[in-house]
Design a protein around this motif. Sequence first.
Motif, PDB file in Angstrom:
ATOM      1  N   GLU A 259     -34.427 -46.657 -66.415  1.00 28.87           N
ATOM      2  CA  GLU A 259     -33.491 -46.398 -64.626  1.00 28.87           C
ATOM      3  C   GLU A 259     -32.294 -45.800 -64.658  1.00 28.87           C
ATOM      4  O   GLU A 259     -31.612 -45.274 -64.161  1.00 28.87           O
ATOM      5  N   GLU A 260     -31.072 -47.088 -65.365  1.00 26.46           N
ATOM      6  CA  GLU A 260     -29.829 -47.320 -65.492  1.00 26.46           C
ATOM      7  C   GLU A 260     -29.236 -46.027 -65.719  1.00 26.46           C
ATOM      8  O   GLU A 260     -28.421 -45.285 -65.405  1.00 26.46           O
ATOM      9  N   ALA A 261     -29.870 -45.318 -66.511  1.00 27.40           N
ATOM     10  CA  ALA A 261     -29.346 -44.010 -67.559  1.00 27.40           C
ATOM     11  C   ALA A 261     -29.574 -42.711 -65.643  1.00 27.40           C
ATOM     12  O   ALA A 261     -28.746 -42.093 -65.672  1.00 27.40           O
ATOM     13  N   GLY A 262     -30.791 -42.861 -65.637  1.00 24.96           N
ATOM     14  CA  GLY A 262     -31.728 -41.763 -64.991  1.00 24.96           C
ATOM     15  C   GLY A 262     -31.009 -41.920 -63.693  1.00 24.96           C
ATOM     16  O   GLY A 262     -30.211 -40.907 -62.682  1.00 24.96           O
ATOM     17  N   ALA A 263     -29.956 -43.636 -63.168  1.00 23.91           N
ATOM     18  CA  ALA A 263     -29.601 -43.096 -61.835  1.00 23.91           C
ATOM     19  C   ALA A 263     -28.053 -43.168 -61.932  1.00 23.91           C
ATOM     20  O   ALA A 263     -26.920 -42.993 -60.952  1.00 23.91           O
ATOM     21  N   ASP A 264     -27.322 -42.685 -63.236  1.00 23.65           N
ATOM     22  CA  ASP A 264     -25.847 -43.281 -63.794  1.00 23.65           C
ATOM     23  C   ASP A 264     -25.337 -42.127 -62.403  1.00 23.65           C
ATOM     24  O   ASP A 264     -24.384 -42.266 -62.142  1.00 23.65           O
ATOM     25  N   THR A 265     -25.329 -40.146 -62.783  1.00 25.71           N
ATOM     26  CA  THR A 265     -25.159 -39.327 -61.696  1.00 25.71           C
ATOM     27  C   THR A 265     -25.530 -39.522 -60.421  1.00 25.71           C
ATOM     28  O   THR A 265     -24.557 -39.355 -59.445  1.00 25.71           O
ATOM     29  N   ILE A 266     -26.458 -40.792 -60.185  1.00 25.49           N
ATOM     30  CA  ILE A 266     -27.123 -40.697 -58.488  1.00 25.49           C
ATOM     31  C   ILE A 266     -25.670 -41.231 -58.150  1.00 25.49           C
ATOM     32  O   ILE A 266     -25.192 -41.316 -56.862  1.00 25.49           O
ATOM     33  N   VAL A 267     -25.509 -42.609 -59.509  1.00 26.12           N
ATOM     34  CA  VAL A 267     -23.815 -43.067 -58.396  1.00 26.12           C
ATOM     35  C   VAL A 267     -23.254 -42.740 -58.622  1.00 26.12           C
ATOM     36  O   VAL A 267     -21.906 -43.167 -57.828  1.00 26.12           O
ATOM     37  N   TRP A 268     -22.250 -42.167 -59.135  1.00 23.88           N
ATOM     38  CA  TRP A 268     -20.843 -40.841 -59.808  1.00 23.88           C
ATOM     39  C   TRP A 268     -20.866 -40.632 -58.918  1.00 23.88           C
ATOM     40  O   TRP A 268     -20.267 -40.025 -57.727  1.00 23.88           O
ATOM     41  N   LEU A 269     -22.087 -40.140 -58.077  1.00 23.35           N
ATOM     42  CA  LEU A 269     -21.878 -38.819 -56.837  1.00 23.35           C
ATOM     43  C   LEU A 269     -21.844 -39.328 -56.029  1.00 23.35           C
ATOM     44  O   LEU A 269     -20.743 -39.041 -54.827  1.00 23.35           O
ATOM     45  N   ALA A 270     -22.062 -40.834 -55.720  1.00 25.23           N
ATOM     46  CA  ALA A 270     -21.963 -41.874 -54.631  1.00 25.23           C
ATOM     47  C   ALA A 270     -20.938 -42.227 -54.515  1.00 25.23           C
ATOM     48  O   ALA A 270     -20.204 -42.968 -53.138  1.00 25.23           O
ATOM     49  N   ILE A 271     -19.894 -42.775 -55.404  1.00 30.46           N
ATOM     50  CA  ILE A 271     -19.175 -43.383 -55.709  1.00 30.46           C
ATOM     51  C   ILE A 271     -17.184 -42.726 -55.928  1.00 30.46           C
ATOM     52  O   ILE A 271     -16.656 -42.997 -55.638  1.00 30.46           O
ATOM     53  N   SER A 272     -17.970 -41.928 -57.177  1.00 34.53           N
ATOM     54  CA  SER A 272     -16.868 -41.701 -57.405  1.00 34.53           C
ATOM     55  C   SER A 272     -15.469 -40.738 -56.876  1.00 34.53           C
ATOM     56  O   SER A 272     -16.617 -39.296 -56.771  1.00 34.53           O
TER      57      SER A 272
END
Length: 322
Positions: A259-272
């Motif tokens: 789940e963490e790997a699947g959510a990685d790009t979601i988080v990246w797009l949200a905060i980076s």
Amino acid sequence: MSFYRNAVWFVKGLNEYTKSGYLSASKRFDPADLDVNISNRSFMITGANSGLGRSAALTIAKKGATVHMVCRNKERGEAAQEELKQESGNQNIHLHLVDMSKPRDVIRFSETFKSEGQPLNVLINNAGILVNEDKRQVTEDGLESTFATNTLGTHLLTIHLLPVLEQAEDPRVVIVTSGGMLLQKLDLSDLQFEKMSKFDGAMAYSQTKRQQVVMTAQYAKTYPKVHFSCPHPGWSSTPGVQSSLPDFYERFQNKLRSEEAGADTIVWLAISPAATKQLSGLFFQDRKPVPIHLPLAWTKSNSGDDEKLMTKLQEFAESFNK
């Protein structure tokens, strides 16, 4: 054609969408991209009680941000809220009970949120359903449930919260899609899947995911103050995959991403900060924009149809605003 499309999909998936594909892609990631202070920012995540939504919420909460969880089920939502508070050490995690398949519920919640004057920097539209049955399911409003949740619910929440987002610093909307959309061309003739000789839940899901990609690009054109993006998380081991695609899960469970790997790009797009250096409205896989019509070029729709989808969604929205 069906066999060919599925063959292309599985070959591509086995190369890119599994955990080995993520491990390969992650070698080019810059760890500094996520080394960001977001303690003064507010995030809303639909479907935040499990799967990719929960993983994204936990990562964001650990960084000290305000998190608004939007969940359908009270018991599961409250349990996840308490778990996230304990695991993150962040008490600024709020739960909102909303059924994304019910347009009036979505509108009512959005308007209440706006009236309370709460800030919002990032909206993550993650909630979605895949009906694992061969019978079309209709909501109390007469809407097919896949379309109601994945497409119309996402649209209503987004457009009603845009006035709040546009007042925020560095506002973003992330709409979580699926690689299954690569097998579908936008079809405006049957948005609610009434013409199928036999209802196909996986096809309906993939069609709504194609709609989300189109919506993301159209929002970017219409609302330039907000950065829009649409990530494909790869094949991830989530409760939703286990329940909706049990045969697929059984066959490929050892190859699925965490789940963490699947959510990685979601988080990246949200905060980076690196994410917003990319154009608004793009489709992402493993932190980079990728084409939305490869390897099947016939899935490309024309700009007129893309705009017609937005017109139809606006008509739905107006019917429930009355």
